[in-house]
Write an enzyme that holds these catalytic residues in place. Structure first.
Site, PDB file in Angstrom:
ATOM      1  N   LYS A  79       0.820  -1.222   0.000  1.00 20.41           N
ATOM      2  CA  LYS A  79       0.000   0.000   0.000  1.00 20.41           C
ATOM      3  C   LYS A  79       0.847   1.262   0.000  1.00 20.41           C
ATOM      4  O   LYS A  79       0.468   2.266  -0.591  1.00 20.41           O
ATOM      5  CB  LYS A  79      -0.941   0.017   1.205  1.00 20.41           C
ATOM      6  CG  LYS A  79      -2.153  -0.861   1.034  1.00 20.41           C
ATOM      7  CD  LYS A  79      -3.282  -0.369   1.924  1.00 20.41           C
ATOM      8  CE  LYS A  79      -4.572  -1.071   1.650  1.00 20.41           C
ATOM      9  NZ  LYS A  79      -5.625  -0.650   2.577  1.00 20.41           N
TER      10      LYS A  79
ATOM     11  N   LYS B  28      -5.280 -11.091  -6.287  1.00 21.04           N
ATOM     12  CA  LYS B  28      -6.464 -11.146  -5.431  1.00 21.04           C
ATOM     13  C   LYS B  28      -7.610 -10.306  -6.022  1.00 21.04           C
ATOM     14  O   LYS B  28      -7.339  -9.243  -6.582  1.00 21.04           O
ATOM     15  CB  LYS B  28      -6.058 -10.583  -4.062  1.00 21.04           C
ATOM     16  CG  LYS B  28      -7.051 -10.775  -2.965  1.00 21.04           C
ATOM     17  CD  LYS B  28      -6.578 -10.103  -1.681  1.00 21.04           C
ATOM     18  CE  LYS B  28      -6.733  -8.598  -1.740  1.00 21.04           C
ATOM     19  NZ  LYS B  28      -6.643  -7.913  -0.446  1.00 21.04           N
TER      20      LYS B  28
ATOM     21  N   LYS C 205     -11.321  -4.493  -4.363  1.00 28.06           N
ATOM     22  CA  LYS C 205     -12.119  -3.324  -4.731  1.00 28.06           C
ATOM     23  C   LYS C 205     -11.236  -2.237  -5.322  1.00 28.06           C
ATOM     24  O   LYS C 205     -11.714  -1.314  -5.970  1.00 28.06           O
ATOM     25  CB  LYS C 205     -12.934  -2.799  -3.546  1.00 28.06           C
ATOM     26  CG  LYS C 205     -12.169  -2.581  -2.268  1.00 28.06           C
ATOM     27  CD  LYS C 205     -13.136  -2.408  -1.080  1.00 28.06           C
ATOM     28  CE  LYS C 205     -12.493  -2.867   0.221  1.00 28.06           C
ATOM     29  NZ  LYS C 205     -13.406  -3.119   1.292  1.00 28.06           N
TER      30      LYS C 205
END
Ligand code: TYM
Length: 345
Positions: free
Chosen positions: A124, A207, A210
């Site tokens: 991230k 994966k 969203k």
């Protein structure tokens, strides 16, 4: 604030888990988390506590109006999927300040090196770690606090949260050791079933998420029947027929993903699914999968949309859940402060 605080290793069996209100829910969230939360609620063997983790969401900037909406939509999603506020405690994290208070203590227990090793931090924060928020770095200490503020013993999550749960165990062990107590339980991750890692429909090595820029990579809980069918029809596969045993899915990530999704949605094991569909081509299997996905997801998205019209009802449920959660959390925080040496705790 009645609950007696336990200080031995015999903790009340209690489940805690959370989902970030940072965008829409995906089929990955549903199969890897929510559906399993409902199963644990219905099993009746544990108290169940489920949370919309809004404090986690703001570790990357969120538009305030969108965050409010996403929190309520997530609450609607929980209820539409089968979480019953009469059976489970359902609330948003910021409404229970004990999470953030315990997180501070854990910031002082956890080590920088532990945080630096977290793959989610690396993913991230990207290359420019100096520009990431301090909150994003400390994220796993808040997550440990979410769990341990309830002395939760079991945490159902998808595979991607495994490392964070190991860190939660490390925090509990170090706290107990540093203060010479047996106060926090060493929590068990519950990562079970066929769909603990639902993959992208476009790339079986990634994966389902969203945050993937391609909407075709995921099924959103709000997708209508036509969209679901189209995304499954276009899902990447290989030219072989389906095998009749799970061994035959090795090295076939896209095929394995679709079979896992089928198994997760139907509540069967992968081998049970393959016993039925082994030998079929994807041209035959994909419509079966679409039909199943629409049958399972459409009632949930319809109910979510209905509940979103009842904002007062949602806010009432969240307020009630926060009250119940605080009754559990406050005495545990008080005892933690006493252990640590805070005057007036
Ligand atoms: P989050 O919001 O990213 O995801 C919520 C839950 O959904 C699961 N999940 C998946 N499972 C299978 N396949 C996928 N493709 C997939 N994508 C998401 C996640 O594993 C998770 O269980 N850090 C957590 C939230 C959190 C939390 C907690 C969880 C905060 N505090 C305490 C448990 C306990 C997160 O970001 O999940």
């Amino acid at each position: 604030m009645t609950e007696a605080v336990q200080t031995s290793s015999t903790f009340t069996p209690r489940v805690f888990s959370g989902i970030q209100p940072s965008g829409g829910l995906t089929l990955g969230n549903y199969l890897g988390a929510m559906k399993r939360f409902v199963d644990m609620q219905e099993a009746g063997t544990h108290e169940t506590v489920y949370c919309m983790v809004d404090l986690h969401a703001i570790t990357v900037w969120q538009d305030p109006d969108k965050l409010r909406r996403a929190t309520r939509e997530l609450c609607a999603g929980f209820i539409a999927a089968g979480i019953d506020p009469a059976k489970s405690i359902l609330f948003n994290q910021s409404a229970v300040p004990e999470h953030a208070q315990l997180a501070w203590i854990f910031n002082c227990v956890a080590r920088m090196g532990w945080m630096q090793r977290m793959t989610q931090w690396k993913d991230k924060a990207g290359k420019n770690t100096q520009n990431a928020s301090l909150g994003l770095f400390a994220y796993p200490a808040l997550m440990a606090a979410d769990i341990l503020i309830y002395h939760a013993t079991h945490v159902p999550v998808g595979e991607d949260q495994k490392q964070h749960l190991e860190l939660t165990r490390d925090v509990a062990i170090k706290f107990n050791h540093d203060y010479g107590v047996d106060f926090f339980p060493v929590t068990e991750p519950v990562i079970e079933g066929a769909a603990t890692r639902v993959m992208s429909l476009r790339d079986g090595s990634k994966k389902m998420s969203k945050s993937d820029p391609s909407d075709a990579s995921r099924i959103n809980m709000t997708d209508d029947a036509d969209t679901i069918a189209k995304k499954i029809r276009k899902a990447k596969t290989d030219p072989e027929a389906l095998p009749s045993e799970s061994k035959g899915l090795e090295d076939r990530p896209e095929a394995r993903n679709l079979v896992n999704i089928y198994a997760g949605l139907s509540g069967q094991t992968v081998d049970q699914v393959l016993a039925d569909v082994g030998g079929k081509q994807f041209s035959e299997f994909k419509p079966m999968l679409s039909e199943l996905a629409v049958a399972k997801l459409a009632p949930i998205s319809t109910e979510m949309a209905r509940l979103m019209q009842e904002q007062d009802e949602i806010d009432k449920i969240l307020a009630q859940g926060a009250g119940q959660a605080r009754e559990l959390a406050a005495p545990i925080l008080k005892k933690t402060y006493e252990i640590v040496g805070m005057v007036g705790a």
